[in-house]
Design an enzyme around this catalytic site. Structure first.
Site, mmCIF file in Angstrom:
data_model
loop_
_atom_site.group_PDB
_atom_site.id
_atom_site.type_symbol
_atom_site.label_atom_id
_atom_site.label_comp_id
_atom_site.label_asym_id
_atom_site.label_seq_id
_atom_site.Cartn_x
_atom_site.Cartn_y
_atom_site.Cartn_z
ATOM 1 N N ASP A 7 0.852 -1.191 0.000
ATOM 2 C CA ASP A 7 0.000 0.000 0.000
ATOM 3 C C ASP A 7 0.888 1.242 0.000
ATOM 4 O O ASP A 7 2.065 1.180 0.347
ATOM 5 C CB ASP A 7 -0.918 0.013 1.225
ATOM 6 C CG ASP A 7 -1.878 1.203 1.186
ATOM 7 O OD1 ASP A 7 -2.519 1.408 0.139
ATOM 8 O OD2 ASP A 7 -1.961 1.955 2.168
ATOM 9 N N GLU A 150 -6.719 9.539 8.713
ATOM 10 C CA GLU A 150 -5.389 9.491 9.352
ATOM 11 C C GLU A 150 -5.376 10.299 10.650
ATOM 12 O O GLU A 150 -4.566 10.052 11.530
ATOM 13 C CB GLU A 150 -4.318 9.956 8.377
ATOM 14 C CG GLU A 150 -4.271 9.026 7.190
ATOM 15 C CD GLU A 150 -2.897 8.734 6.644
ATOM 16 O OE1 GLU A 150 -1.930 9.361 7.078
ATOM 17 O OE2 GLU A 150 -2.820 7.857 5.763
ATOM 18 N N CYS A 180 -10.916 3.068 -1.832
ATOM 19 C CA CYS A 180 -9.702 3.594 -1.208
ATOM 20 C C CYS A 180 -9.519 2.860 0.117
ATOM 21 O O CYS A 180 -10.504 2.630 0.839
ATOM 22 C CB CYS A 180 -9.842 5.092 -0.971
ATOM 23 S SG CYS A 180 -8.477 5.799 -0.037
ATOM 24 N N HIS A 182 -8.565 3.605 2.971
ATOM 25 C CA HIS A 182 -8.939 4.253 4.236
ATOM 26 C C HIS A 182 -10.446 4.224 4.509
ATOM 27 O O HIS A 182 -10.872 4.405 5.641
ATOM 28 C CB HIS A 182 -8.503 5.723 4.218
ATOM 29 C CG HIS A 182 -7.029 5.919 4.289
ATOM 30 N ND1 HIS A 182 -6.172 5.430 3.332
ATOM 31 C CD2 HIS A 182 -6.260 6.560 5.199
ATOM 32 C CE1 HIS A 182 -4.938 5.762 3.654
ATOM 33 N NE2 HIS A 182 -4.959 6.452 4.782
HETATM 34 N N1 DGL Z 1 -3.964 3.815 -0.435
HETATM 35 C C1 DGL Z 1 -4.583 4.791 -1.291
HETATM 36 C C2 DGL Z 1 -5.735 4.145 -2.075
HETATM 37 O O1 DGL Z 1 -6.283 3.141 -1.693
HETATM 38 C C3 DGL Z 1 -5.066 6.007 -0.530
HETATM 39 C C4 DGL Z 1 -3.984 6.893 0.004
HETATM 40 C C5 DGL Z 1 -3.143 7.551 -1.079
HETATM 41 O O2 DGL Z 1 -3.605 8.521 -1.719
HETATM 42 O O3 DGL Z 1 -2.015 7.106 -1.266
HETATM 43 O O4 DGL Z 1 -6.099 4.654 -3.111
#
Ligand code: DGL
Length: 247
Positions: A7, A150, A180, A182
């Site tokens: 990630d 976050e 996403c 998060h």
């Molecule tokens: N991990 C990213 C996603 O799932 C979200 C955070 C980022 O912008 O790097 O798209």
């Protein structure tokens, strides 16, 4: 089975949570590119370059599989990762599309896709959903949810104001793709905003479903060993993992 989970930062821990719940792997090597997060505002070439570097990192371990937990990377760099990887690479976008098709029999269902700017601009979810017959699609880049999560804000005024800002022109969806890493953390608040009957598609659960249904993975291990690596401040990543995953 030993799997690498990649990630852009800490968000992929939501995918690790699903993997741990289903005990599909003996060992998980997690790599979060915390020094260069967020990826969601970067261009395709940069995302590909970082993703290829992650594959190189994973070559230090003898992996059976790499799971790309990051939607942004899955949307932009999966083919390029597959080209340089010596083990199979699966991503959450394809898994999310399959999970949606399995869960929603009504092809006219209204589906809202939310994700980072890069994920939404790629149209990866829209293209895939259209291929499996869905046409009533809305998509919205909702990048502000990333720093909000976050900050460990999962409910309340700030989040609700952000919902109103992003969703003012959105028709009530039947399903939302949490595109996403998060976003599962704000799932409860999203349901409160859109209604309890809204189906939420979660990347972690979707990848587990794909591994079980398409690749015949089974719950095979009593205990999964997890090792965490980060390009910056691994201690902070480990602390968040302890909190989010109860390990
Ligand atoms: N991990 C990213 C996603 O799932 C979200 C955070 C980022 O912008 O790097 O798209």
């Amino acid at each position: 089975m030993k799997v690498g989970v990649f990630d852009s930062g800490i968000g992929g821990l939501t995918v690790v949570k699903s993997l741990l719940e289903h005990k599909l792997f003996k060992e998980i090597i997690y790599f979060g590119d915390t020094a260069r997060v967020p990826y969601g505002i970067k261009d395709k070439a940069t995302i590909i370059r970082y993703a290829i570097e992650a594959v190189e990192f994973f070559k230090n371990f003898e992996l059976d599989l790499i799971i790309v937990a990051c939607n942004t990377v899955s949307a932009h760099a999966l083919d390029e990762m597959r080209e340089v990887s010596s083990c199979p690479v699966v991503g959450v976008v394809e898994a999310g599309i399959l999970a949606t098709a399995n869960a929603l029999k009504e092809k006219k269902a209204n589906i809202l896709i939310i994700g980072t700017k890069a994920t939404i601009n790629s149209k990866a979810y829209e293209t895939g959903l259209k291929q499996v017959g869905f046409s009533n699609l809305q998509a919205k880049a909702t990048g502000l949810f990333v720093p909000i999560v976050e900050e460990e804000i999962y409910e309340g005024e700030v989040l609700e104001a952000t919902f109103r800002h992003y969703f003012k022109d959105i028709t009530k969806p039947d399903a939302i793709i949490l595109g996403c890493t998060h976003f599962p953390l704000i799932a409860k608040s999203l349901k409160k905003y859109f209604g309890k009957d809204t189906l939420l598609i979660h990347s972690g659960d979707a990848i587990v479903e794909q591994l079980q249904k398409s690749f015949c993975f089974e719950t095979a291990y009593k205990h999964t060993k997890v090792e965490f690596f980060a390009s910056e401040n691994p201690e902070s990543l480990k602390n968040i993992a302890k909190k989010w995953l109860n390990i």
